[in-house]
Scaffold this motif. Sequence first.
Motif, PDB file in Angstrom:
ATOM      1  N   ASN A  98       0.795  -1.228   0.000  1.00  9.64           N
ATOM      2  CA  ASN A  98       0.000   0.000   0.000  1.00  9.64           C
ATOM      3  C   ASN A  98       0.829   1.281   0.000  1.00  9.64           C
ATOM      4  N   ASP A  99       2.137   1.164   0.260  1.00 12.86           N
ATOM      5  CA  ASP A  99       2.981   2.355   0.104  1.00 12.86           C
ATOM      6  C   ASP A  99       3.003   2.731  -1.381  1.00 12.86           C
ATOM      7  N   THR A 100       3.220   1.722  -2.214  1.00 18.01           N
ATOM      8  CA  THR A 100       3.230   1.965  -3.666  1.00 18.01           C
ATOM      9  C   THR A 100       1.843   2.396  -4.144  1.00 18.01           C
ATOM     10  N   LEU A 101       0.816   1.751  -3.611  1.00 17.28           N
ATOM     11  CA  LEU A 101      -0.550   2.131  -4.001  1.00 17.28           C
ATOM     12  C   LEU A 101      -0.807   3.609  -3.656  1.00 17.28           C
ATOM     13  N   ALA A 102      -0.361   4.014  -2.471  1.00 23.22           N
ATOM     14  CA  ALA A 102      -0.550   5.416  -2.059  1.00 23.22           C
ATOM     15  C   ALA A 102       0.183   6.357  -3.015  1.00 23.22           C
ATOM     16  N   ALA A 103       1.376   5.938  -3.463  1.00 25.36           N
ATOM     17  CA  ALA A 103       2.136   6.784  -4.398  1.00 25.36           C
ATOM     18  C   ALA A 103       1.417   6.866  -5.742  1.00 25.36           C
ATOM     19  N   LEU A 104       0.860   5.759  -6.182  1.00 23.49           N
ATOM     20  CA  LEU A 104       0.138   5.765  -7.456  1.00 23.49           C
ATOM     21  C   LEU A 104      -1.084   6.687  -7.369  1.00 23.49           C
ATOM     22  N   VAL A 105      -1.731   6.660  -6.205  1.00 26.24           N
ATOM     23  CA  VAL A 105      -2.899   7.534  -6.010  1.00 26.24           C
ATOM     24  C   VAL A 105      -2.435   8.998  -5.936  1.00 26.24           C
ATOM     25  N   THR A 106      -1.283   9.221  -5.310  1.00 25.04           N
ATOM     26  CA  THR A 106      -0.710  10.579  -5.250  1.00 25.04           C
ATOM     27  C   THR A 106      -0.485  11.109  -6.669  1.00 25.04           C
ATOM     28  N   ASN A 107       0.089  10.253  -7.519  1.00 23.12           N
ATOM     29  CA  ASN A 107       0.310  10.643  -8.918  1.00 23.12           C
ATOM     30  C   ASN A 107      -1.006  10.841  -9.661  1.00 23.12           C
ATOM     31  N   LEU A 108      -1.930   9.933  -9.397  1.00 27.18           N
ATOM     32  CA  LEU A 108      -3.225   9.971 -10.094  1.00 27.18           C
ATOM     33  C   LEU A 108      -3.923  11.307  -9.859  1.00 27.18           C
ATOM     34  N   LEU A 109      -3.885  11.748  -8.603  1.00 24.90           N
ATOM     35  CA  LEU A 109      -4.607  12.964  -8.241  1.00 24.90           C
ATOM     36  C   LEU A 109      -3.708  14.199  -8.250  1.00 24.90           C
ATOM     37  N   ALA A 110      -2.422  13.994  -8.586  1.00 26.06           N
ATOM     38  CA  ALA A 110      -1.439  15.085  -8.493  1.00 26.06           C
ATOM     39  C   ALA A 110      -1.547  15.742  -7.114  1.00 26.06           C
ATOM     40  N   ALA A 111      -1.552  14.912  -6.093  1.00 24.15           N
ATOM     41  CA  ALA A 111      -1.692  15.396  -4.712  1.00 24.15           C
ATOM     42  C   ALA A 111      -0.436  16.161  -4.290  1.00 24.15           C
ATOM     43  N   ASP A 112      -0.576  16.974  -3.258  1.00 24.38           N
ATOM     44  CA  ASP A 112       0.545  17.809  -2.818  1.00 24.38           C
ATOM     45  C   ASP A 112       1.506  17.063  -1.906  1.00 24.38           C
ATOM     46  N   LYS A 113       0.954  16.152  -1.112  1.00 22.84           N
ATOM     47  CA  LYS A 113       1.805  15.486  -0.128  1.00 22.84           C
ATOM     48  C   LYS A 113       1.316  14.056   0.101  1.00 22.84           C
ATOM     49  N   MET A 114       2.274  13.167   0.358  1.00 22.50           N
ATOM     50  CA  MET A 114       1.914  11.793   0.742  1.00 22.50           C
ATOM     51  C   MET A 114       2.456  11.564   2.151  1.00 22.50           C
ATOM     52  N   ILE A 115       1.601  11.062   3.023  1.00 25.12           N
ATOM     53  CA  ILE A 115       2.029  10.838   4.402  1.00 25.12           C
ATOM     54  C   ILE A 115       1.883   9.354   4.723  1.00 25.12           C
ATOM     55  N   LEU A 116       2.996   8.729   5.063  1.00 26.20           N
ATOM     56  CA  LEU A 116       2.969   7.294   5.350  1.00 26.20           C
ATOM     57  C   LEU A 116       3.069   7.126   6.863  1.00 26.20           C
ATOM     58  N   LEU A 117       1.986   6.688   7.480  1.00 26.81           N
ATOM     59  CA  LEU A 117       1.990   6.510   8.929  1.00 26.81           C
ATOM     60  C   LEU A 117       2.383   5.071   9.248  1.00 26.81           C
ATOM     61  N   THR A 118       3.371   4.957  10.112  1.00 27.50           N
ATOM     62  CA  THR A 118       3.911   3.638  10.395  1.00 27.50           C
ATOM     63  C   THR A 118       4.136   3.483  11.897  1.00 27.50           C
ATOM     64  N   ASP A 119       4.710   2.331  12.299  1.00 23.97           N
ATOM     65  CA  ASP A 119       4.917   2.122  13.735  1.00 23.97           C
ATOM     66  C   ASP A 119       6.304   2.596  14.171  1.00 23.97           C
ATOM     67  N   GLN A 120       7.015   3.304  13.292  1.00 22.43           N
ATOM     68  CA  GLN A 120       8.299   3.886  13.686  1.00 22.43           C
ATOM     69  C   GLN A 120       8.244   5.398  13.521  1.00 22.43           C
ATOM     70  N   GLU A 121       9.206   6.066  14.137  1.00 25.33           N
ATOM     71  CA  GLU A 121       9.194   7.546  14.111  1.00 25.33           C
ATOM     72  C   GLU A 121       9.479   8.107  12.736  1.00 25.33           C
ATOM     73  N   GLY A 122      10.095   7.297  11.888  1.00 28.35           N
ATOM     74  CA  GLY A 122      10.464   7.767  10.552  1.00 28.35           C
ATOM     75  C   GLY A 122      11.563   6.875  10.027  1.00 28.35           C
ATOM     76  N   LEU A 123      12.410   7.467   9.198  1.00 33.47           N
ATOM     77  CA  LEU A 123      13.507   6.710   8.601  1.00 33.47           C
ATOM     78  C   LEU A 123      14.773   6.967   9.413  1.00 33.47           C
ATOM     79  N   TYR A 124      15.463   5.883   9.776  1.00 34.34           N
ATOM     80  CA  TYR A 124      16.664   6.001  10.608  1.00 34.34           C
ATOM     81  C   TYR A 124      17.921   5.708   9.795  1.00 34.34           C
TER      82      TYR A 124
END
Length: 371
Positions: free
Chosen positions: A150-176
């Motif tokens: 669903n990360d890729t799916l979210a990106a495809l939807v971001t492209n589809l709608l030309a959205a401004d931002k994609m936010i991926l909520l996960t169980d970690q604080e971010g990328l380490y």
Amino acid sequence: MKTHSPCWIVKIGSAMITNHGTGLAQHHIQTWVEQIAALIRQDYQLVLVSSGAVAVGMQRMGWQQRPTALPDLQAAAAVGQAGLIQAWEQAFQQRNLLTAQVLLTHDDLSSRKRYLNARSSLRTLIRLGVIPIINENDVVANDELRVGDNDTLAALVTNLLAADKMILLTDQEGLYTADPRQQPDAELIHTASAHDPELDQIASPHGGQLGRGGMLTKIRAARLASRSGADTVIASGQQPNLLPELAQGLRHGTLLRAGQAPEAARKRWLAGQLQVAGHLTLDAGAAERLCRAGTSLLAVGIVTVSGTFRRGELVACVDPAGQEVARGLVNYAADEIQQLCGHSSAEIATRLGYVNEDEMIHRDNLVLTRH
Ligand code: GLU
């Protein structure tokens, strides 16, 4: 004059939605819905990509282990999707917000006609003030049809709608800087370019037990989202008031900057294709020209052809080292390109007896995939 309403795609992973598989995280769902409702009041457009169908289904069926057989996964998804959407719908209803379930497969986004169709129905829902809740249609998706995570799916939807931002909520604080589950001294990366090659070295390809996407998938998704100029935020789903604070410009988690102007919609659609029908290996000069100048691909620069494809299908162009540099829709079938490769455009008529176009791939139908 009405200013542009920002459009955000918010993706929530399975581990978050299900409290690590112990049941629907009702408390979290309430807080996310509250945050989304706050943004809607500020005239934001929100689309939710919610994982968890399989995880909720597993829990309802009393299965401890994620099944591996496709029919079992599909059964779990069918049971779980109903529970998932019910939980979202109820929580939004309490705030007088309407939701819509939208289930997509890769097929829906790879056929140009269905892609445009999906775009217009999502746009209509948003215009009507309804919050689309998207998931992969796991009940019917097989390996060929599936986006996969669903990360890729979210990106495809971001492209589809030309959205401004994609936010991926996960169980970690971010990328380490390293996997924090193994290296306690790993540091949170606050901001980076989505295209920074160093990110590939540090990210783990493995997701958790419940979902599919690991950090590497998230980075790739951020790169895909950058094609429409969207930045990506990877942040903890447990951070209170995250979305309204991001809207105020506060920093949370990891921001992966797009660093590029949006590509044309047609090119984004091309870049979102996950399956190619064949490969064209280019000589070094042609690969370099393609990357540098974004020119059309001529037969003279092609060394070998692999796969059986027809005119109009999508192929990958690889450099002499086998690295993909571009993708595009071919003007000739594989057996025709086979006869033409290494030859100049002037020779097409004599070699084939006819000419479709001078280019094997026209630059309007070509998208660069190496950054
Ligand atoms: N579509 C899957 C589900 O809802 C999740 C895919 C993912 O974890 O990325 O269970």
